[in-house]
Design a protein around this motif. Structure first.
Motif, mmCIF file in Angstrom:
data_model
loop_
_atom_site.group_PDB
_atom_site.id
_atom_site.type_symbol
_atom_site.label_atom_id
_atom_site.label_comp_id
_atom_site.label_asym_id
_atom_site.label_seq_id
_atom_site.Cartn_x
_atom_site.Cartn_y
_atom_site.Cartn_z
ATOM 1 N N ALA A 93 32.480 -52.484 -105.442
ATOM 2 C CA ALA A 93 32.507 -53.226 -106.161
ATOM 3 C C ALA A 93 31.605 -53.335 -107.886
ATOM 4 O O ALA A 93 31.311 -54.403 -108.272
ATOM 5 C CB ALA A 93 31.490 -54.274 -105.201
ATOM 6 N N GLY A 94 31.787 -51.983 -108.167
ATOM 7 C CA GLY A 94 31.361 -51.753 -109.249
ATOM 8 C C GLY A 94 29.737 -52.065 -109.841
ATOM 9 O O GLY A 94 29.785 -52.249 -111.061
ATOM 10 N N TYR A 95 29.139 -51.857 -108.807
ATOM 11 C CA TYR A 95 27.824 -52.173 -108.817
ATOM 12 C C TYR A 95 27.027 -50.854 -108.844
ATOM 13 O O TYR A 95 27.473 -50.329 -108.572
ATOM 14 C CB TYR A 95 26.909 -52.871 -108.065
ATOM 15 C CG TYR A 95 27.136 -54.557 -107.962
ATOM 16 C CD1 TYR A 95 26.406 -55.458 -108.820
ATOM 17 C CD2 TYR A 95 28.003 -55.047 -108.277
ATOM 18 C CE1 TYR A 95 26.108 -56.471 -108.192
ATOM 19 C CE2 TYR A 95 28.461 -56.457 -108.271
ATOM 20 C CZ TYR A 95 27.610 -57.209 -108.424
ATOM 21 O OH TYR A 95 27.578 -58.420 -108.788
ATOM 22 N N VAL A 96 26.025 -50.332 -109.581
ATOM 23 C CA VAL A 96 25.489 -49.573 -109.074
ATOM 24 C C VAL A 96 23.832 -49.431 -108.264
ATOM 25 O O VAL A 96 23.046 -50.340 -108.585
ATOM 26 C CB VAL A 96 25.063 -48.769 -109.681
ATOM 27 C CG1 VAL A 96 24.799 -49.611 -111.284
ATOM 28 C CG2 VAL A 96 24.514 -47.356 -110.283
ATOM 29 N N GLN A 97 23.262 -48.482 -107.253
ATOM 30 C CA GLN A 97 22.304 -49.293 -106.135
ATOM 31 C C GLN A 97 20.688 -48.125 -107.113
ATOM 32 O O GLN A 97 20.550 -46.938 -107.869
ATOM 33 C CB GLN A 97 22.684 -48.483 -105.377
ATOM 34 C CG GLN A 97 22.296 -47.689 -104.926
ATOM 35 C CD GLN A 97 22.661 -47.104 -103.233
ATOM 36 O OE1 GLN A 97 22.555 -48.638 -102.556
ATOM 37 N NE2 GLN A 97 22.313 -45.915 -103.285
ATOM 38 N N PHE A 98 19.567 -48.610 -107.449
ATOM 39 C CA PHE A 98 18.361 -48.657 -107.008
ATOM 40 C C PHE A 98 18.010 -48.683 -106.289
ATOM 41 O O PHE A 98 18.125 -49.332 -105.027
ATOM 42 C CB PHE A 98 17.758 -49.542 -108.276
ATOM 43 C CG PHE A 98 16.951 -49.826 -109.595
ATOM 44 C CD1 PHE A 98 17.410 -48.050 -110.131
ATOM 45 C CD2 PHE A 98 17.444 -50.781 -110.472
ATOM 46 C CE1 PHE A 98 17.500 -48.600 -111.330
ATOM 47 C CE2 PHE A 98 17.279 -51.217 -111.470
ATOM 48 C CZ PHE A 98 17.310 -49.908 -111.992
#
Lengths: 348, 348
Positions: A93-98
DNA sequence: CTGTTAGCGCTTTCAG
DNA sequence: CTGAAAGCGCTAACAG
């Protein structure tokens, strides 16, 4: 070589256009001439420009494209798999995760959530540490950040949750064991003060009742939900006067420990003593049949949790949604020789 | 309830001071009156203010307080443990970690690194996917972002690395086996095209040579580095005319698979066939002695990697540092009855 | 010790 | 379709 960061104005200058044109290109707006777009993109590549999301996010009201995930024990493969599942949909989804690990420390969890909030996460997926209270999510939901609880629920928190139907799974497992003719069935491993334990234990009792078997307190043996705990639990179970002939284990780690313990006593798991383990993390990677499991598919759970979160994020302000039994629960029997395979799925 | 984000100016207003005073308080500057500070802090709490790091970071030249970690397979407990180790030091340094999983996909890795760059990570710890090239880190190092390679090295990349001494570990393991009288020792599992495999294999040969044993190509049996792979590898090894009596396994997952495979053949690992596995992830959580291991302590490795990265970040521009054998390698024997415990450590 | 004044890099009306 | 100008929330000089 690198004399200060290269910015939109640099590339605007180099491409002979204005800042805003560049900005439009960056966002893939259709309002810009094809030739111009190409030119700008070329310059972007040439100058090695990198988009500054912090700045963009500062200006626009949109979200930061970062989602937080906090788990209580990444060391447990279940949660590692969960994180992988989350990462899959988050990435695409084009996000990045912490990702943060609390190690069941509630203080750490608080810090971590605060930190994530400062970084402006646009959503949070959390498997809360033991002892988490509904109030811990108050500030988050107040600022409109969607939260999805996984694995463990917190009653009273007005957020979404994604839980497997532990109760039904346990009941099914007992039915399976009873169907094989077992009448003394133990419930081994796990900390009695968790909601998950409670649910599974309830299901255990349901299963006994359904099979017309009596419930005996002595057959409930708690322990750490680890392989070592499993060894300990089966040892204690074997001291009971009227020994069990089968066990439902709190999770697969415990189940493996139970198998270890059985072998140490020269008993063959599956043949001499039936073992069912909840979860299916280690077993999934095992080629050799080892024991029967109730499968929760953590990776699938992670994906579903992330999808649910994404939905909430995109919907702006959605109602909390509670999903139980959304995750496949499979009793997979792969243990002794005298048993046949049997599977079933929960309703979705 | 939440009518727009509360900002420094809001709290300045409410506290009857100016923006900059608030800013100073936020940064714990000593230049501000104790009474003022208390007042400001009180207001901050009351209004539920949350610090906006994106904005702060935009203005100041300082770092974003976020570090990236990318691993090639989080599903492998080794990397999960590694991530936990990293998280520990990262958290206590007040940073937060972006974690991404590449699943050995080099494209995904590129995307993920690009994304992290856009978010302004202040450092990167990476266990590169297979096929990663030195050039993949060029842009990062060019913009002065410290990178630490773990587990796998990329030759030619001008970045720091933290690797265990696989070669020496393997050699020691073979010496151990040879000391027990084994003369046909197999090397089982792993993909031959990785640097780690190569190193371990080299050490394997070193060990054979040191023990005066011949090297036989047929005793090298590659496979997936998983439990299933281990089963497959031992099956194939057992088809060899002159059977091995012991094996050094590529990792602990393989070793477990090998044990599975042996049991399936009614052989007792440790007694009938000696097994040594590299790494010590699963075993560490096992109470029941299962096999001898060469221990790499992934969590410790994660901590060291993170410390190294932090050092580089704080030092501004530090030289790349290559550390080999920094991680404890322990041969821990816990398998058969006829063996004694033996440990050693690598030089640090 | 505190207030004023500029921006950081980007998006976004609003006119050309 | 493109340019000019304003401002997101914060910090950093520099004066008071």
């Amino acid at each position: 070589m690198s004399k200060g960061r290269v910015t939109v104005v640099d590339i605007a200058h180099a491409a002979g256009v204005s800042k805003s044109t560049v900005s439009l290109v960056l966002q893939g707006s259709p309002l810009v001439n094809e030739a111009t777009r190409a030119k700008v993109n070329a310059v972007i590549r040439d100058l090695g420009y990198v988009y500054n999301r912090a700045a963009a996010n500062l200006r626009q009201t949109a979200s930061s494209k970062i989602i937080g995930i906090v788990v209580n024990d990444l060391t447990n493969s279940f949660f590692a798999e969960l994180a992988v599942g989350v990462d899959m949909v988050v990435q695409s989804a084009g996000y990045v995760q912490f990702l943060s690990n609390t190690g069941e420390s509630i203080d750490r969890q608080r810090e971590v959530i605060a930190s994530m909030r400062e970084h402006g996460i646009s959503g949070l997926i959390i498997s809360p540490a033991r002892g988490t209270e509904a109030a811990d999510f108050k500030p988050l939901v107040a600022s409109g950040i969607p939260v999805v609880l996984t694995v463990r629920n917190i009653s009273g928190a007005k957020v979404s949750s994604l839980l497997s139907d532990n109760r039904m799974g346990a009941a099914q497992a007992v039915a399976h064991l009873a169907g094989l003719g077992h009448r003394r069935i133990a419930f081994l491993g796990g900390f009695p003060d968790t909601a998950v334990f409670e649910d599974r234990l309830k299901g255990f009792r349901d299963g006994l009742a359904a099979a017309g078997l009596p419930f005996a307190e002595e057959l409930i043996v708690g322990s750490a939900p680890s392989r070592a705990g499993g060894v300990e639990a089966i040892e204690r179970a074997m001291l009971i006067a009227e020994r069990p002939t089968a066990a439902l284990c709190f999770n697969d780690a415990v189940a493996f420990g139970v198998c270890d313990g059985l072998r140490a006593r020269r008993m063959e798991p599956g043949a001499d003593f039936a073992v069912i383990g909840f979860d299916d993390v280690i077993e999934a990677k095992t080629a050799v049949p080892a024991l029967t499991t109730v499968n929760v598919d953590p990776q699938g759970m992670g994906r579903r949790a992330a999808q649910l979160l994404m939905k909430q994020i995109n919907a702006g302000k959605a109602e909390p949604e509670a999903i139980v039994g959304a995750v496949r629960l499979v009793v997979r029997q792969s243990c002794g020789a005298g048993m046949k395979n049997q599977q079933w799925r929960n309703a979705v």
